[in-house]
Design an enzyme around this catalytic site. Structure first.
Site, PDB file in Angstrom:
ATOM      1  CG  ASP A 103      -1.983  -1.052   1.203  1.00 67.42           C
ATOM      2  OD1 ASP A 103      -2.458  -1.386   0.100  1.00 67.42           O
ATOM      3  OD2 ASP A 103      -2.368  -1.540   2.275  1.00 67.42           O
ATOM      4  CG  ASP A 148      -6.632  -1.750  -1.802  1.00 67.45           C
ATOM      5  OD1 ASP A 148      -6.816  -2.976  -1.965  1.00 67.45           O
ATOM      6  OD2 ASP A 148      -5.746  -1.292  -1.052  1.00 67.45           O
TER       7      ASP A 148
END
Length: 166
Positions: free
Chosen positions: A121, A139
């Site tokens: 991330d 995502d």
């Protein structure tokens, strides 16, 4: 005479999502130091983090079993999404795009779990002391696809059959 294409032709978009997601994760991993924020805007930073859990780091503190659980779950979901996509009508472009966005995002994150043991991330939004959990382009694709599905529920009139939407 109009050419009707199978909804499976939208799989190119899933491949594009996977390629862009993995490419940006590789750039972030090579360019950023783990946990250090690079401020881009007053509400946005690039911050390299590794998530062993699911959304919002759900189950991140588990003993490692969650890695293979999420891989298996994503594999099952991917099969279901491809079957769903294959059964759509040729005119159901909106739902086809929603499905392939979710599929591409799921596969992008599964790749990370299998290869690294965690999901990379790096997109970090915040306002003052309020921080949204870091995420990635996979995502984002999953979220956009899910929102498109919700919108699709409201786009169809109650008397319209589900396979007649666009």
């Amino acid at each position: 005479m109009a050419v009707t294409r199978s909804p499976l032709h939208w799989l190119w978009l899933a491949v594009l999502v996977i390629a862009v997601d993995l490419g940006t994760k590789a750039i972030a991993s090579a360019s950023l130091s783990y946990g250090e924020s690079v401020h881009v805007l007053p509400f946005f930073s690039l911050t390299l983090l590794h998530n062993t859990g699911a959304a919002f780091s759900f189950l991140a503190g588990a003993d490692g079993w969650q890695r293979w659980f999420f891989v298996a779950l994503a594999a099952v979901v991917s099969v279901v999404l491809i079957r769903w996509l294959s059964r759509l009508g040729a005119g159901e472009r909106w739902m086809a795009v929603a499905i392939v966005l979710i599929l591409g995002g799921a596969i992008g994150n599964v790749y990370d779990r299998v290869v690294h043991g965690y999901v990379v991330d790096f997109l970090h939004f915040y306002w003052n002391q309020y921080h949204f959990p870091a995420f990635n382009l996979a995502d984002t694709a999953i979220t956009i696809g899910a929102l498109m599905m919700v919108v699709d529920l409201f786009r169809k009139s109650p008397e319209q059959p589900a396979d007649q939407g666009e």
